[in-house]
Design a protein around this motif. Structure first.
Motif, PDB file in Angstrom:
ATOM      1  N   LEU A   1    -105.880 -27.871  89.273  1.00 32.37           N
ATOM      2  CA  LEU A   1    -107.106 -28.581  88.921  1.00 32.37           C
ATOM      3  C   LEU A   1    -107.801 -29.083  90.157  1.00 32.37           C
ATOM      4  CD1 LEU A   1    -106.605 -29.807  85.455  1.00 32.37           C
ATOM      5  CD2 LEU A   1    -107.726 -27.893  85.967  1.00 32.37           C
ATOM      6  N   GLU A   2    -106.837 -29.303  91.019  1.00 36.38           N
ATOM      7  CA  GLU A   2    -107.375 -30.146  92.321  1.00 36.38           C
ATOM      8  C   GLU A   2    -107.725 -31.506  91.630  1.00 36.38           C
ATOM      9  OE1 GLU A   2    -109.603 -28.376  95.166  1.00 36.38           O
ATOM     10  OE2 GLU A   2    -109.218 -26.686  94.500  1.00 36.38           O
ATOM     11  N   VAL A   3    -106.979 -32.212  90.849  1.00 37.49           N
ATOM     12  CA  VAL A   3    -107.087 -33.401  90.565  1.00 37.49           C
ATOM     13  C   VAL A   3    -107.110 -34.578  91.739  1.00 37.49           C
ATOM     14  CG1 VAL A   3    -106.185 -35.483  89.102  1.00 37.49           C
ATOM     15  CG2 VAL A   3    -106.047 -33.045  88.285  1.00 37.49           C
ATOM     16  N   TRP A   4    -108.277 -35.424  91.777  1.00 33.11           N
ATOM     17  CA  TRP A   4    -108.476 -36.078  92.935  1.00 33.11           C
ATOM     18  C   TRP A   4    -107.649 -37.206  93.272  1.00 33.11           C
ATOM     19  CZ3 TRP A   4    -114.568 -37.158  91.850  1.00 33.11           C
ATOM     20  CH2 TRP A   4    -115.046 -36.091  91.899  1.00 33.11           C
ATOM     21  N   ASP A   5    -107.298 -38.078  92.133  1.00 34.85           N
ATOM     22  CA  ASP A   5    -106.336 -39.276  92.530  1.00 34.85           C
ATOM     23  C   ASP A   5    -105.107 -39.094  91.923  1.00 34.85           C
ATOM     24  OD1 ASP A   5    -107.093 -39.259  89.830  1.00 34.85           O
ATOM     25  OD2 ASP A   5    -107.820 -41.363  89.725  1.00 34.85           O
ATOM     26  N   SER A   6    -104.620 -37.818  91.550  1.00 35.73           N
ATOM     27  CA  SER A   6    -103.377 -37.640  91.245  1.00 35.73           C
ATOM     28  C   SER A   6    -102.056 -38.098  92.290  1.00 35.73           C
ATOM     29  CB  SER A   6    -102.786 -36.222  90.782  1.00 35.73           C
ATOM     30  OG  SER A   6    -101.605 -36.189  90.322  1.00 35.73           O
ATOM     31  N   ASN A   7    -101.229 -39.129  91.869  1.00 38.08           N
ATOM     32  CA  ASN A   7    -100.274 -39.387  92.669  1.00 38.08           C
ATOM     33  C   ASN A   7     -98.826 -39.412  92.093  1.00 38.08           C
ATOM     34  OD1 ASN A   7    -100.576 -41.546  90.743  1.00 38.08           O
ATOM     35  ND2 ASN A   7    -100.552 -43.278  92.435  1.00 38.08           N
ATOM     36  N   TRP A   8     -98.807 -38.536  91.070  1.00 36.16           N
ATOM     37  CA  TRP A   8     -97.614 -38.335  90.409  1.00 36.16           C
ATOM     38  C   TRP A   8     -96.502 -38.037  91.294  1.00 36.16           C
ATOM     39  CZ3 TRP A   8     -99.883 -35.063  86.057  1.00 36.16           C
ATOM     40  CH2 TRP A   8    -100.688 -35.378  85.018  1.00 36.16           C
ATOM     41  N   GLU A   9     -96.533 -36.893  92.034  1.00 42.86           N
ATOM     42  CA  GLU A   9     -95.781 -36.506  93.040  1.00 42.86           C
ATOM     43  C   GLU A   9     -95.374 -37.305  94.309  1.00 42.86           C
ATOM     44  OE1 GLU A   9     -94.325 -32.248  94.957  1.00 42.86           O
ATOM     45  OE2 GLU A   9     -96.531 -32.601  94.298  1.00 42.86           O
ATOM     46  N   SER A  10     -96.494 -37.920  94.807  1.00 41.68           N
ATOM     47  CA  SER A  10     -96.291 -38.897  96.041  1.00 41.68           C
ATOM     48  C   SER A  10     -95.696 -40.261  95.776  1.00 41.68           C
ATOM     49  CB  SER A  10     -97.495 -38.993  96.582  1.00 41.68           C
ATOM     50  OG  SER A  10     -98.595 -39.508  95.901  1.00 41.68           O
ATOM     51  N   SER A  11     -95.958 -40.820  94.451  1.00 45.26           N
ATOM     52  CA  SER A  11     -95.416 -42.037  93.986  1.00 45.26           C
ATOM     53  C   SER A  11     -93.902 -42.173  94.042  1.00 45.26           C
ATOM     54  CB  SER A  11     -95.953 -42.594  92.792  1.00 45.26           C
ATOM     55  OG  SER A  11     -95.356 -41.980  91.686  1.00 45.26           O
ATOM     56  N   GLY A  12     -93.391 -41.333  93.750  1.00 41.56           N
ATOM     57  CA  GLY A  12     -91.907 -41.350  93.583  1.00 41.56           C
ATOM     58  C   GLY A  12     -91.302 -41.871  92.244  1.00 41.56           C
ATOM     59  N   GLU A  13     -92.454 -42.014  91.372  1.00 39.92           N
ATOM     60  CA  GLU A  13     -92.012 -42.706  90.017  1.00 39.92           C
ATOM     61  C   GLU A  13     -91.418 -41.643  89.445  1.00 39.92           C
ATOM     62  OE1 GLU A  13     -92.034 -45.774  88.873  1.00 39.92           O
ATOM     63  OE2 GLU A  13     -93.138 -47.078  90.587  1.00 39.92           O
ATOM     64  N   LYS A  14     -90.594 -41.998  88.075  1.00 41.05           N
ATOM     65  CA  LYS A  14     -90.222 -41.207  87.278  1.00 41.05           C
ATOM     66  C   LYS A  14     -91.446 -40.730  86.424  1.00 41.05           C
ATOM     67  CE  LYS A  14     -85.339 -42.635  86.770  1.00 41.05           C
ATOM     68  NZ  LYS A  14     -84.314 -43.134  85.827  1.00 41.05           N
ATOM     69  N   MET A  15     -91.475 -39.611  85.500  1.00 40.07           N
ATOM     70  CA  MET A  15     -92.400 -39.161  84.707  1.00 40.07           C
ATOM     71  C   MET A  15     -92.800 -40.299  83.521  1.00 40.07           C
ATOM     72  SD  MET A  15     -92.843 -35.443  82.815  1.00 40.07           S
ATOM     73  CE  MET A  15     -91.014 -35.669  82.004  1.00 40.07           C
ATOM     74  N   ASP A  16     -91.902 -41.100  83.333  1.00 42.40           N
ATOM     75  CA  ASP A  16     -91.951 -41.985  82.465  1.00 42.40           C
ATOM     76  C   ASP A  16     -93.040 -43.117  82.719  1.00 42.40           C
ATOM     77  OD1 ASP A  16     -89.144 -41.088  82.624  1.00 42.40           O
ATOM     78  OD2 ASP A  16     -89.039 -42.013  81.056  1.00 42.40           O
ATOM     79  N   ASN A  17     -93.336 -43.135  84.011  1.00 41.50           N
ATOM     80  CA  ASN A  17     -94.490 -44.206  84.632  1.00 41.50           C
ATOM     81  C   ASN A  17     -95.581 -43.538  85.218  1.00 41.50           C
ATOM     82  OD1 ASN A  17     -92.557 -46.358  83.923  1.00 41.50           O
ATOM     83  ND2 ASN A  17     -91.419 -45.881  85.949  1.00 41.50           N
ATOM     84  N   TRP A  18     -95.913 -42.161  84.859  1.00 43.68           N
ATOM     85  CA  TRP A  18     -96.974 -41.512  85.300  1.00 43.68           C
ATOM     86  C   TRP A  18     -98.128 -41.846  84.682  1.00 43.68           C
ATOM     87  CZ3 TRP A  18     -95.372 -35.596  86.328  1.00 43.68           C
ATOM     88  CH2 TRP A  18     -94.439 -35.745  87.436  1.00 43.68           C
ATOM     89  N   ASP A  19     -99.299 -42.110  85.147  1.00 38.85           N
ATOM     90  CA  ASP A  19    -100.272 -42.562  84.377  1.00 38.85           C
ATOM     91  C   ASP A  19    -100.948 -41.331  83.846  1.00 38.85           C
ATOM     92  OD1 ASP A  19    -100.462 -44.974  85.882  1.00 38.85           O
ATOM     93  OD2 ASP A  19    -101.843 -44.345  87.282  1.00 38.85           O
ATOM     94  N   GLY A  20    -101.411 -41.843  82.599  1.00 40.54           N
ATOM     95  CA  GLY A  20    -102.034 -40.805  81.496  1.00 40.54           C
ATOM     96  C   GLY A  20    -101.081 -39.801  80.846  1.00 40.54           C
TER      97      GLY A  20
END
Length: 585
Positions: free
Chosen positions: A250-269
């Motif tokens: 989708l080319e999501v603009w502000d997705s930082n799921w991968e770069s944040s290093g956070e577990k999926m439990d803490n992913w926004d949305g």
């Protein structure tokens, strides 16, 4: 002494010139080659002319040029032979003529082959990845040909035409006959969502009826080999890969799921299944329960990775770029999530639903707002979605048109096709009445709509009153038993279960039907904001709005004596317009 020397040198020069002139006259007139054979592509051939006198060269055909075309004495000449233009061979000649003796000439015969019919590719195969962004999902093929051709595409495994390969428009210009020219084809390809390689074969065949395949060169096929997709295993790990893949596609603009290093439990949305949640079972622990994708840029349907979110109950896709320019379908992959209960695909650019959308029979809530639909898809009905109780299709205006009577635009969304004006019949089309008949039916397992929002569209004409519809009855004594229902009054019983009904900011006119004015939940609907308010003009030039919009709801509470009226007693006494009087909740 000096004078004698000068005279002697002059006499020597005269004697030398005289001897040269006599030598030239003794050179025999001729050429070193009497015939030339050349391929269809043409080229240059050398001919040496021997002569002691003046000569000229003439060609019998315009496709043979001689340089130089005249001279004195021996010269090297170039015969420039054009490319052939037919499949047949051709012959010509060049005459070299001694101008001091016109009876003396030499002939050089030229024979040129014709072109064979050919469709030639530089490479017999091409390898592509399983995924790329839409703007990079293509490759170009260079074809050398001298015949118009067709391209047939088949899947090597099934033999059927594959949906993932598309040959763009191309043109073979044969204005120079059978001289081969290079034609460029752009081949677009789709994403391979399966963990298996797939292959397609492109066959190039002549379009002309007098050309058979036996007359063609043999390299007239192209094999496309597409890599397999990464295998996604069902489970928590597979869910995280799927979410990242969707965000990438989708080319999501502000997705930082991968770069944040956070577990999926803490992913926004993203909400994961946990103990204590309704519907929880141990096999769902840690998997995706719901996910949101906002602010993205795509020109395609929902990405293929979505099909692996098999534990999700709710998904939201909202806010695509330039949605008003798009004509998208949901795509087939979202249709595999038959467990979904809530789905939002808003501001995406949709104009249609995939043919398999009806597989989502467990949907309870569907929001298709801010898209480009020109009508409510007919597949959205109680038979296909028996559990659906909330439907929202708000603001499907592709273009904002205040006055429909002055518009020359077309394809402007807004559910316009339902009530489009027919000037010949002087009537508007039919309101999507099946939505207003979507009532509970326990025998068929139909929940019935309790929320229907169609605001900010281009619905015109009047709201159906159903007075002549025998399939819809009237409120009866059983309805009157409830303390908040209408006392004995002859009103059509239309969707009494509706808790929210919104039609504001359309182009509706005429009278408000009694089934709305006396609906049991009218005060819950906030009608002065979400129903009675219309805007602009319809296609006949009528100013939108209802002719019998009530000043306030006093009339309503006089019938519903068990409901508590909102507002002050002074409001009730003066009868002022009190759009805020929506009753107690």
């Amino acid at each position: 002494m000096k004078v004698r020397n000068h005279i002697f040198l002059a006499l020597l020069a005269v004697a030398f010139m005289a001897s040269c002139s006599e030598a030239d006259k003794t050179i025999e007139f001729g050429v070193d080659n009497n015939s030339i054979d050349i391929e269809a592509v043409g080229g240059t051939r050398k001919v040496n002319v021997s002569a002691g006198e003046n000569w000229v060269a003439t060609s019998s055909a315009p496709w043979i040029t001689v340089l130089p075309a005249n001279g004195r004495g021996s010269k090297e000449c170039s015969l420039i032979i054009d490319s052939a233009i037919t499949t047949s061979p051709r012959d010509g000649y060049v005459l070299f003529i001694n101008t001091d003796n016109n009876n003396e000439y030499k002939r050089v015969d030229v024979s040129q082959k014709g072109f064979d019919y050919a469709i030639t590719l530089d490479e017999p195969s091409v390898n592509i990845e399983n995924y790329a962004t839409l703007d990079k999902r293509y490759f170009d093929v260079k074809v050398k040909t001298n015949v118009a051709f067709n391209v047939k595409v088949v899947d090597e495994e099934t033999g059927a035409e594959p949906s993932w390969v598309d040959v763009g428009q191309f043109n073979v210009n044969l204005d120079h006959g059978r001289r081969p020219r290079e034609v460029s084809l752009r081949i677009s390809w789709g994403i391979n969502s399966t963990p298996m390689q797939r292959n397609a074969l492109l066959s190039f065949t002549p379009a002309e009826t007098d050309v058979t395949s036996e007359m063609l060169a043999r390299n007239d096929e192209l094999t496309i080999n597409q890599n397999a997709a990464e295998r996604i295993v069902t489970g928590r790990g597979g869910d995280s890969i799927a979410l990242l893949g969707i965000a990438r596609s989708l080319e999501v603009w502000d997705s930082n799921w991968e770069s944040s290093g956070e577990k999926m439990d803490n992913w926004d949305g993203v909400v994961l299944w946990e103990e204590g949640m309704s519907g929880y079972v141990d096999s769902l622990k840690g998997r995706v329960k719901s996910a949101e994708f906002n602010s993205f840029s795509t020109k395609e349907g929902i990405p293929y990775e979505v099909q692996y979110l098999t534990a999700a109950e709710e998904l939201k896709f909202y806010s695509n770029v330039n949605t008003f320019q798009l004509n998208l379908s949901t795509g087939p992959y979202i249709c595999e999530l038959t467990q979904l209960k809530r789905l939002t695909i808003g501001a995406y650019g949709l104009t249609e639903l995939d043919e398999n959308f009806t597989k989502l029979k467990n949907l309870e809530y569907l929001d298709l707002s801010s898209n480009n639909f020109e009508q409510v898809p007919a597949v959205i009905n109680p038979e296909n979605f028996p559990k659906l109780h909330a439907l929202q299709m708000v603001n499907n205006q592709r273009l904002l048109i205040y006055d429909l009577s002055n518009s020359i635009s077309t394809n402007f969304g807004g559910l316009y096709l339902h009530t489009k004006y027919d000037s010949a019949q002087d009537t508007f089309g039919e309101f999507p009445t099946w939505l207003l008949k979507w009532e509970p039916d326990a025998a068929k397992g139909i929940a019935g709509l309790d929320t229907l929002k169609l605001s900010v569209n281009y619905l015109q004409g009047s709201i159906p009153d159903f007075k002549d519809d025998a399939t819809i009855g009237y409120y009866d004594d059983e309805d009157f038993i409830r303390p908040d229902t209408i006392p004995a009054i002859h009103v059509k019983r239309v969707m009494p279960q509706l808790k929210m009904f919104a039609l504001n900011l359309n182009r509706l006119t005429g009278e408000l039907p009694e089934w709305i004015l006396y609906h049991p939940a009218l005060d819950w609907w906030d009608p002065y904001t979400l129903l009675f308010t219309q805007e602009g003009k319809d296609e006949k030039g009528n100013l939108a709005g209802f002719s019998n919009t009530p000043v306030n709801l006093n009339y309503y509470y006089e019938k519903y004596t068990k409901k508590e009226m909102a507002g002050s007693s002074s409001d009730q006494e003066t009868g002022t317009d009190s759009g805020s009087q929506t009753g107690s909740r």
